[in-house]
Design a protein around this motif. Structure first.
Motif, PDB file in Angstrom:
ATOM      1  N   MET A   1     -41.644 -28.233 -25.734  1.00  0.00           N
ATOM      2  CA  MET A   1     -40.833 -28.986 -24.760  1.00  0.00           C
ATOM      3  C   MET A   1     -39.462 -29.357 -25.335  1.00  0.00           C
ATOM      4  SD  MET A   1     -42.485 -28.936 -22.004  1.00  0.00           S
ATOM      5  CE  MET A   1     -41.642 -30.125 -20.941  1.00  0.00           C
ATOM      6  N   THR A   2     -39.003 -28.582 -26.301  1.00  0.00           N
ATOM      7  CA  THR A   2     -37.673 -28.777 -26.885  1.00  0.00           C
ATOM      8  C   THR A   2     -36.635 -28.070 -26.034  1.00  0.00           C
ATOM      9  OG1 THR A   2     -38.600 -28.895 -29.119  1.00  0.00           O
ATOM     10  CG2 THR A   2     -36.250 -28.408 -28.931  1.00  0.00           C
ATOM     11  N   ILE A   3     -35.493 -28.714 -25.852  1.00  0.00           N
ATOM     12  CA  ILE A   3     -34.422 -28.121 -25.049  1.00  0.00           C
ATOM     13  C   ILE A   3     -33.735 -27.016 -25.848  1.00  0.00           C
ATOM     14  CG2 ILE A   3     -32.221 -28.560 -23.905  1.00  0.00           C
ATOM     15  CD1 ILE A   3     -33.171 -31.443 -23.504  1.00  0.00           C
ATOM     16  N   ILE A   4     -33.694 -25.824 -25.273  1.00  0.00           N
ATOM     17  CA  ILE A   4     -33.009 -24.691 -25.887  1.00  0.00           C
ATOM     18  C   ILE A   4     -31.553 -24.643 -25.441  1.00  0.00           C
ATOM     19  CG2 ILE A   4     -32.913 -22.166 -25.988  1.00  0.00           C
ATOM     20  CD1 ILE A   4     -35.955 -22.159 -25.748  1.00  0.00           C
ATOM     21  N   ASP A   5     -31.350 -24.811 -24.145  1.00  0.00           N
ATOM     22  CA  ASP A   5     -29.996 -24.777 -23.590  1.00  0.00           C
ATOM     23  C   ASP A   5     -29.908 -25.773 -22.437  1.00  0.00           C
ATOM     24  OD1 ASP A   5     -27.338 -23.828 -23.051  1.00  0.00           O
ATOM     25  OD2 ASP A   5     -28.162 -22.696 -21.367  1.00  0.00           O
ATOM     26  N   GLY A   6     -28.943 -26.718 -22.536  1.00  0.00           N
ATOM     27  CA  GLY A   6     -28.757 -27.646 -21.429  1.00  0.00           C
ATOM     28  C   GLY A   6     -28.838 -29.106 -21.799  1.00  0.00           C
ATOM     29  N   ILE A   7     -28.624 -29.448 -23.069  1.00  0.00           N
ATOM     30  CA  ILE A   7     -28.716 -30.845 -23.475  1.00  0.00           C
ATOM     31  C   ILE A   7     -27.677 -31.705 -22.766  1.00  0.00           C
ATOM     32  CG2 ILE A   7     -27.241 -30.420 -25.492  1.00  0.00           C
ATOM     33  CD1 ILE A   7     -30.069 -33.020 -25.119  1.00  0.00           C
ATOM     34  N   HIS A   8     -26.454 -31.142 -22.570  1.00  0.00           N
ATOM     35  CA  HIS A   8     -25.417 -31.927 -21.880  1.00  0.00           C
ATOM     36  C   HIS A   8     -25.741 -32.082 -20.386  1.00  0.00           C
ATOM     37  CE1 HIS A   8     -23.025 -30.589 -25.496  1.00  0.00           C
ATOM     38  NE2 HIS A   8     -22.822 -31.904 -25.486  1.00  0.00           N
ATOM     39  N   ARG A   9     -26.380 -31.070 -19.796  1.00  0.00           N
ATOM     40  CA  ARG A   9     -26.803 -31.180 -18.398  1.00  0.00           C
ATOM     41  C   ARG A   9     -27.901 -32.232 -18.251  1.00  0.00           C
ATOM     42  NH1 ARG A   9     -28.333 -25.248 -17.660  1.00  0.00           N
ATOM     43  NH2 ARG A   9     -27.520 -25.020 -19.782  1.00  0.00           N
ATOM     44  N   LEU A  10     -28.783 -32.303 -19.261  1.00  0.00           N
ATOM     45  CA  LEU A  10     -29.836 -33.319 -19.228  1.00  0.00           C
ATOM     46  C   LEU A  10     -29.226 -34.721 -19.293  1.00  0.00           C
ATOM     47  CD1 LEU A  10     -32.808 -34.207 -19.370  1.00  0.00           C
ATOM     48  CD2 LEU A  10     -32.645 -33.986 -21.859  1.00  0.00           C
ATOM     49  N   ARG A  11     -28.286 -34.909 -20.225  1.00  0.00           N
ATOM     50  CA  ARG A  11     -27.657 -36.222 -20.351  1.00  0.00           C
ATOM     51  C   ARG A  11     -26.890 -36.576 -19.077  1.00  0.00           C
ATOM     52  NH1 ARG A  11     -30.972 -38.074 -23.847  1.00  0.00           N
ATOM     53  NH2 ARG A  11     -30.816 -37.129 -25.931  1.00  0.00           N
ATOM     54  N   ALA A  12     -26.236 -35.600 -18.471  1.00  0.00           N
ATOM     55  CA  ALA A  12     -25.500 -35.845 -17.235  1.00  0.00           C
ATOM     56  C   ALA A  12     -26.461 -36.263 -16.124  1.00  0.00           C
ATOM     57  CB  ALA A  12     -24.719 -34.599 -16.832  1.00  0.00           C
ATOM     58  N   ALA A  13     -27.616 -35.580 -16.049  1.00  0.00           N
ATOM     59  CA  ALA A  13     -28.610 -35.924 -15.025  1.00  0.00           C
ATOM     60  C   ALA A  13     -29.131 -37.338 -15.237  1.00  0.00           C
ATOM     61  CB  ALA A  13     -29.763 -34.921 -15.062  1.00  0.00           C
ATOM     62  N   MET A  14     -29.327 -37.725 -16.493  1.00  0.00           N
ATOM     63  CA  MET A  14     -29.805 -39.077 -16.785  1.00  0.00           C
ATOM     64  C   MET A  14     -28.741 -40.111 -16.424  1.00  0.00           C
ATOM     65  SD  MET A  14     -31.675 -38.266 -20.455  1.00  0.00           S
ATOM     66  CE  MET A  14     -32.185 -39.966 -20.731  1.00  0.00           C
ATOM     67  N   LEU A  15     -27.465 -39.793 -16.692  1.00  0.00           N
ATOM     68  CA  LEU A  15     -26.380 -40.698 -16.319  1.00  0.00           C
ATOM     69  C   LEU A  15     -26.281 -40.853 -14.807  1.00  0.00           C
ATOM     70  CD1 LEU A  15     -23.606 -39.566 -18.850  1.00  0.00           C
ATOM     71  CD2 LEU A  15     -24.854 -41.751 -18.835  1.00  0.00           C
ATOM     72  N   GLN A  16     -26.684 -39.814 -14.083  1.00  0.00           N
ATOM     73  CA  GLN A  16     -26.671 -39.867 -12.614  1.00  0.00           C
ATOM     74  C   GLN A  16     -27.896 -40.569 -12.060  1.00  0.00           C
ATOM     75  OE1 GLN A  16     -26.315 -35.718 -11.564  1.00  0.00           O
ATOM     76  NE2 GLN A  16     -24.078 -35.703 -11.714  1.00  0.00           N
ATOM     77  N   GLY A  17     -28.813 -40.955 -12.936  1.00  0.00           N
ATOM     78  CA  GLY A  17     -30.001 -41.682 -12.498  1.00  0.00           C
ATOM     79  C   GLY A  17     -31.158 -40.797 -12.088  1.00  0.00           C
ATOM     80  N   GLN A  18     -31.126 -39.516 -12.425  1.00  0.00           N
ATOM     81  CA  GLN A  18     -32.219 -38.617 -12.042  1.00  0.00           C
ATOM     82  C   GLN A  18     -33.407 -38.791 -12.985  1.00  0.00           C
ATOM     83  OE1 GLN A  18     -31.004 -34.516 -11.367  1.00  0.00           O
ATOM     84  NE2 GLN A  18     -28.889 -35.134 -10.941  1.00  0.00           N
ATOM     85  N   ASP A  19     -34.591 -38.737 -12.425  1.00  0.00           N
ATOM     86  CA  ASP A  19     -35.822 -38.834 -13.217  1.00  0.00           C
ATOM     87  C   ASP A  19     -36.400 -37.461 -13.559  1.00  0.00           C
ATOM     88  OD1 ASP A  19     -35.795 -41.629 -13.129  1.00  0.00           O
ATOM     89  OD2 ASP A  19     -36.794 -41.632 -11.172  1.00  0.00           O
ATOM     90  N   GLU A  20     -36.001 -36.434 -12.805  1.00  0.00           N
ATOM     91  CA  GLU A  20     -36.504 -35.077 -13.033  1.00  0.00           C
ATOM     92  C   GLU A  20     -35.345 -34.088 -13.040  1.00  0.00           C
ATOM     93  OE1 GLU A  20     -39.425 -34.199 -10.072  1.00  0.00           O
ATOM     94  OE2 GLU A  20     -41.023 -35.287 -11.116  1.00  0.00           O
ATOM     95  N   VAL A  21     -35.550 -32.971 -13.728  1.00  0.00           N
ATOM     96  CA  VAL A  21     -34.548 -31.895 -13.750  1.00  0.00           C
ATOM     97  C   VAL A  21     -35.271 -30.562 -13.598  1.00  0.00           C
ATOM     98  CG1 VAL A  21     -32.813 -33.095 -15.147  1.00  0.00           C
ATOM     99  CG2 VAL A  21     -34.665 -31.803 -16.263  1.00  0.00           C
ATOM    100  N   ASP A  22     -34.540 -29.568 -13.116  1.00  0.00           N
ATOM    101  CA  ASP A  22     -35.097 -28.217 -13.006  1.00  0.00           C
ATOM    102  C   ASP A  22     -35.039 -27.530 -14.365  1.00  0.00           C
ATOM    103  OD1 ASP A  22     -35.506 -28.598 -10.322  1.00  0.00           O
ATOM    104  OD2 ASP A  22     -33.655 -27.586  -9.701  1.00  0.00           O
TER     105      ASP A  22
END
Length: 340
Positions: free
Chosen positions: A64-85
């Motif tokens: 469950m380690t992120i290979i590509d998309g750490i900045h997208r994950l942080r952006a989603a968390m800043l937007q208040g999202q609980d889930e990501v694709d």
């Protein structure tokens, strides 16, 4: 520094599951990034302010380690999202790192030169059998840069590999001169074998086998002079780096070189070849034999034998220079024929 980003699909991406799933952001782990400085907060904030829908994050399924998309994950968390694709990757951890490097080279916030250089060193250690070009394609560096990284003491070869795997997945000899010599032996033993058969067995291209066959028909060395000189220089540098060696002269181990000549059917089966082999066989004296003779030779003959030895060495030197010049002329003529 030249960059050569590949647009071809990577080996690692073959283990990428195309199906998209939604997962909790809390289940994802940010680790083992090729970015030496870690996450870029400003870039994550910029993405969070964007209204564009982000592409799925690539995640290593087993860890469950992120290979590509750490900045997208942080952006989603800043937007208040609980889930990501996410898209899952099912390969090894080493392949996951390669995919992380390739992904970040091809899109998103670019990796720095230091990031890519460090990544290349890590991939060289993980996959020493990969060619310089294959690693260069994954890291966005030039093949010459990867070759220099491979030579660094801190990187080092995991083992003395004779083959490397290129971007097309085919194995090729690290030293093409050895591939040429093997091809010449196979052609001598199986003169009716096809170019493709010999190429596959020797690990070289059919075109190289064709050139080797033509050289053998002209009674030439299967390795071109320039390549032999490069090989000699490399051997001399390696020997010098180790403090020198008394077992080799001019970059060649005399015993092994003579044994290779003795095994060549073309030399054994011709009058001229047998004459040459006899000359070499009688001229090779090891250090122990030398010392034995030096201690035994009567004093009255020492000066004469000394002069004879110098004379023979001058004869062999002139023979070598004429042979080298003859081969260089033949090689240059072949190049001119190919160009013309």
């Amino acid at each position: 520094m030249t960059e050569c980003v590949s647009t071809k699909p990577s080996r690692a991406s073959k283990s990428l599951d195309p199906h998209i799933e939604s997962v909790s952001v809390a289940s994802l782990i940010a680790a083992d990034s090729p970015r030496l400085a870690g996450e870029n907060v400003e870039h994550a904030n910029m993405l969070a302010q964007s209204e564009t829908k982000f592409p799925p994050i690539i995640v290593h399924r087993s860890s469950m380690t992120i290979i590509d998309g750490i900045h997208r994950l942080r952006a989603a968390m800043l937007q208040g999202q609980d889930e990501v694709d996410v898209k899952y990757f099912d390969g090894s951890e080493k392949d996951a790192f390669v995919l992380a490097v390739e992904s970040n080279v091809q899109h998103g916030l670019p990796l720095t030169l230091s990031d890519r250089t460090a990544a290349a060193g890590r991939i060289v250690k993980s996959y020493p059998e990969w060619s310089d070009r294959a690693i260069a394609a994954a890291t966005g560096l030039a093949a010459k840069t990867v070759a220099a990284i491979r030579r660094r003491p801190a990187t080092g070869e995991v083992s003395q590999l004779h083959m490397r795997i290129g971007r097309d997945g085919k194995a090729r000899p690290v030293n093409s001169a050895e591939g040429r010599r093997l091809a010449s032996t196979l052609l001598a033993e199986n003169p009716d074998a096809s170019l493709r058969e010999v190429a596959q067995a020797a690990g070289v291209s059919p075109g190289t086998v064709r050139d080797v066959r033509q050289r053998l028909r002209r009674n030439e060395d299967p390795v071109p002079p320039r390549q032999r000189r490069a090989e000699l220089n490399a051997a001399q540098k390696a020997r010098a780096a180790k403090g020198g060696s008394t077992a080799a002269i001019g970059g060649l181990d005399q015993k092994r070189a003579t044994q290779a000549l003795m095994r060549d059917p073309q030399l054994r089966m011709s009058e001229e070849g047998r004459l040459l082999l006899r000359l070499f066989a009688t001229s090779i004296v090891n250090k122990r034999q030398q010392q034995r003779l030096i201690e035994w030779i009567p004093r009255r003959w020492r000066s004469i034998i000394t002069e004879l030895s110098y004379s023979r060495s001058r004869d062999w030197y002139q023979f070598a220079k004429q042979l080298e010049a003859c081969e260089e002329r033949a090689d240059d003529e072949q190049v001119l024929e190919a160009v013309g």
